[in-house]
Design an enzyme around this catalytic site. Structure first.
Site, PDB file in Angstrom:
ATOM      1  N   LYS A 194       0.090  -1.128   0.008  1.00  0.00           N
ATOM      2  CA  LYS A 194      -0.266   0.111   0.007  1.00  0.00           C
ATOM      3  C   LYS A 194       0.586   0.915  -0.451  1.00  0.00           C
ATOM      4  O   LYS A 194       2.003   1.260   0.806  1.00  0.00           O
ATOM      5  CB  LYS A 194      -0.441   0.789   1.365  1.00  0.00           C
ATOM      6  CG  LYS A 194      -2.022  -0.977   1.239  1.00  0.00           C
ATOM      7  CD  LYS A 194      -3.199  -0.823   2.312  1.00  0.00           C
ATOM      8  CE  LYS A 194      -3.922  -1.456   2.789  1.00  0.00           C
ATOM      9  NZ  LYS A 194      -4.757  -1.327   4.176  1.00  0.00           N
ATOM     10  N   HIS A 199       1.103   6.525   3.359  1.00  0.00           N
ATOM     11  CA  HIS A 199      -0.005   7.789   3.581  1.00  0.00           C
ATOM     12  C   HIS A 199       0.158   9.092   4.348  1.00  0.00           C
ATOM     13  O   HIS A 199       1.297   8.940   5.657  1.00  0.00           O
ATOM     14  CB  HIS A 199      -1.510   7.271   3.699  1.00  0.00           C
ATOM     15  CG  HIS A 199      -1.010   6.374   4.975  1.00  0.00           C
ATOM     16  ND1 HIS A 199      -1.601   7.366   6.296  1.00  0.00           N
ATOM     17  CD2 HIS A 199      -1.836   5.706   5.340  1.00  0.00           C
ATOM     18  CE1 HIS A 199      -1.952   5.995   6.791  1.00  0.00           C
ATOM     19  NE2 HIS A 199      -2.407   5.846   6.574  1.00  0.00           N
ATOM     20  N   HIS A 251       1.420   7.878   7.934  1.00  0.00           N
ATOM     21  CA  HIS A 251       3.108   7.366   7.967  1.00  0.00           C
ATOM     22  C   HIS A 251       3.931   8.749   8.287  1.00  0.00           C
ATOM     23  O   HIS A 251       4.913   9.140   8.896  1.00  0.00           O
ATOM     24  CB  HIS A 251       2.936   6.746   7.460  1.00  0.00           C
ATOM     25  CG  HIS A 251       2.466   5.159   7.490  1.00  0.00           C
ATOM     26  ND1 HIS A 251       1.746   4.961   6.268  1.00  0.00           N
ATOM     27  CD2 HIS A 251       2.392   4.789   8.656  1.00  0.00           C
ATOM     28  CE1 HIS A 251       0.688   4.049   6.629  1.00  0.00           C
ATOM     29  NE2 HIS A 251       1.058   3.802   8.143  1.00  0.00           N
TER      30      HIS A 251
HETATM   31  N1  ARG Z   1       1.410  -0.389  10.654  1.00  0.00           N
HETATM   32  C1  ARG Z   1       0.890   0.424  11.159  1.00  0.00           C
HETATM   33  C2  ARG Z   1      -0.835   0.688  10.221  1.00  0.00           C
HETATM   34  O1  ARG Z   1      -0.660   1.595   9.133  1.00  0.00           O
HETATM   35  C3  ARG Z   1       0.728   1.191  12.402  1.00  0.00           C
HETATM   36  C4  ARG Z   1       1.845  -0.097  13.039  1.00  0.00           C
HETATM   37  C5  ARG Z   1       2.195   1.012  14.366  1.00  0.00           C
HETATM   38  N2  ARG Z   1       2.523   0.009  15.576  1.00  0.00           N
HETATM   39  C6  ARG Z   1       2.048  -0.822  16.235  1.00  0.00           C
HETATM   40  N3  ARG Z   1       3.134  -1.225  17.344  1.00  0.00           N
HETATM   41  N4  ARG Z   1       1.246  -1.346  16.270  1.00  0.00           N
HETATM   42  O2  ARG Z   1      -1.735   1.470  10.764  1.00  0.00           O
END
Ligand code: ARG
Length: 566
Positions: free
Chosen positions: A123, A126, A129
């Site tokens: 993906k 975004h 992030h």
């Molecule tokens: N990959 C997840 C997302 O984009 C965020 C991860 C956040 N960190 C965690 N330890 N859950 O929504």
């Protein structure tokens, strides 16, 4: 200097719940504090009496020649005038430290894990992030500067049932050549198509589950696809990190924990943290005031939360951190509350100390129109395009300013200004609120913006260049209010960093740098630097140099580069 004062107050108060402010006008002292009110509350004293007590204890607790005088004003505020010697001593210290000013030497043993960025593969990364990346990096920089062992962790989203769906979509409608050419975009399209087709063909859901199951079981074809998707995604993310100057120390994502999940489920069962309900495993979190959390679905598959528990256990075991910070959007607040509640209910640390866990939250990004600024939906633009646009606008602004750059130089400078503008725009706003993406404001050279700070730094550098050499510091001329005020402002830097460290709010540092820039700008407009008599010139050049260093270091901590000339 501010820390010396704070320590003296703390000694009497036994708490750090008070404020020390730099005063704008010497009439109210160099500094003021509300600490007497805290003391009054604590010891049940009348505010004025508390102020008197605090005043005499300060004279005892600080070095002999530290204060000029302390007055009780405004109902119980203390107004503090520092001695000339104290201010001189402070400047001597700053000048001597040079580029090491405010940096904490001598490493602390404590490790802090800062998890940030954490995009999902297949993906596009975004804007959420992007915020996580910028904020997390700044916080990690500050911890590092203050002597902590920092572990910068990118927890890539590379596992979960969505990869079963993606594999179905790829097998049905995918085209290898297209994906090769434009991996993320094509994979994202395939994923979107899957969900469209699902409306007409609900059987796809089961197919997706089946493909994910095969992936979990180690099916060769599916593994190969998954590895390919991941590799291409990391390549794309790498381009953005490169542009932003971001580095991680650990790149361990969700998939890594696949092998640990059965163990985690067993542990949760053993410790009776979960119960079975219609085949699913649920943790009751009522005593934490939270809704129940699922850690295994009825079809046996695990969840995002399960993997986070496994990762937390691994983080503790591997790094024995004092703190773990999760820099993730507000939207995931419930997830982290549940994770932290589960961590309290289970012995994840296996007897070792449990680190302090914090969800460092942040708000959405809104466009100028106030709408959610999304780089996923049609309303927004892609992250790379967004950065390129910032750089393009920076270039236009630079051209308008008529500074002559060689072509290569222009490219580098506009990149630095454009990226700096995006970062500063984010970091200067309170991270908890939604922030606004306002291109004009972001790129203005005279507002509260990245370019303004970079420009101020370049101005200071040009003064220093004109001077050729910064003479040895002469403290005897440190007399005037504006010279002293600048020393005080510089003296605030360590305290600001400490505030950022405690609150995880880089915006404190951004506002400080903005104030410092404003102050030094009006300083050199009203006070001659290069053309004062030699001993004053020596003093002021040293002040300019120390200010330049503080601006540069402060900006670097925010992840923003400086430019020598603009
Ligand atoms: N990959 C997840 C997302 O984009 C965020 C991860 C956040 N960190 C965690 N330890 N859950 O929504």
């Amino acid at each position: 200097m501010i820390q010396t004062l704070k320590k003296a107050i703390e000694k009497r108060l036994g708490s750090d719940e008070f404020e020390v402010k730099i005063e704008n006008s010497l009439e109210r002292g160099h500094l003021s504090t509300n600490a007497a009110f805290v003391l009054a509350e604590k010891e049940n004293l009348a505010p004025l009496q508390a102020a008197e007590e605090l005043r005499s204890s300060l004279h005892q607790n600080a070095p002999g020649d530290f204060f000029d005088r302390i007055e009780v004003g405004g109902g119980g505020f203390l107004n503090i005038w520092l001695s000339k010697e104290a201010i001189q001593g402070q400047l001597a210290k700053i000048a001597k430290a040079g580029s090491g000013w405010a940096r904490v030497k001598g490493r602390k043993k404590e490790a802090v894990i800062i998890e940030y960025s954490s995009p999902n593969i297949a993906k596009p990364m975004h804007i959420g992030h992007l915020r996580s990346t910028i904020i997390g990096d700044a916080i990690a920089n500050v911890f590092e500067f203050l002597g902590y062992k920092t572990v910068r962790w990118n927890y890539i989203g590379d596992w979960g049932t969505q990869f079963g769906k993606l594999i179905v979509a790829y097998k049905r409608w995918g085209n290898k050549g297209k994906v090769r050419k434009n991996p993320i975009e094509e994979l994202d399209k395939l994923y979107v198509r899957f969900h469209q087709e699902l409306k007409e063909h609900p059987e796809l859901e089961a197919e997706g589950r089946e493909e994910f199951h095969k992936l979990e079981q180690g099916n060769k074809g599916n593994r190969k696809l998954w590895r390919w998707f991941k590799k291409e995604s990391l390549k794309e993310f790498g381009k953005i990190y490169n542009r932003l100057g971001i580095n991680f120390s650990v790149h361990v994502g969700e998939a890594y924990y696949e092998k640990d999940l059965t163990g985690i489920i067993d542990l949760l069962k053993e410790e009776k943290v979960v119960y079975e309900s219609e085949g699913a495993l649920i943790a009751d979190l009522e005593r934490f005031g939270l809704p129940p959390a699922m850690v295994r679905k009825s079809d046996g598959s695990t969840l995002y939360l399960t993997r986070d528990i496994a990762s937390l256990k691994h983080r503790i075991k591997e790094y024995d951190p004092k703190k773990i910070l999760y820099v993730v959007a507000n939207e995931q607040a419930l997830h982290f509350s549940q994770l932290f509640a589960l961590a309290k209910s289970t012995d994840l640390a296996e007897g070792a100390a449990m680190p302090e866990l914090t969800h460092v939250k942040f708000g959405l990004v809104r466009g100028e129109t106030g709408k959610k600024f999304s780089s996923r939906e049609g309303t927004g633009i892609k992250l790379e395009e967004l950065l390129s646009r910032a750089v393009e606008l920076a270039k236009q602004a630079l051209v308008e300013r008529d500074v002559s750059f060689k072509k290569d130089e222009m490219k580098e400078v506009s990149e630095t200004v454009g990226i700096g503008a995006v970062k500063y725009n984010d970091l200067s706003q309170n991270r908890l609120s939604d922030i606004v993406f306002d291109w004009d404001k972001m790129l203005s050279f005279d507002g509260n913006s990245g370019p303004y700070l970079q420009y101020t730094y370049a101005r200071l550098r040009s003064i220093l260049k004109k001077a050729r050499r910064v003479p040895k510091l002469d403290l005897s001329t440190l007399e005037s209010e504006s010279d002293q005020a600048l020393v005080l402002k510089l003296a605030e830097f360590p305290d600001v960093l400490e505030r950022v460290r405690r609150s995880y709010m880089p915006s404190y540092l951004a506002s400080y740098l903005h104030e410092l820039a404003k102050q030094v700008n009006s300083y050199y407009h009203s006070e001659p630097v290069l053309y004062s008599e030699p001993s004053l010139r020596a003093l002021r050049l040293n002040l300019v140099k120390s200010t330049a260093i503080t601006l540069r270091n402060g900006l670097r901590l925010l992840g923003i580069k400086t430019i020598e000339r603009m």
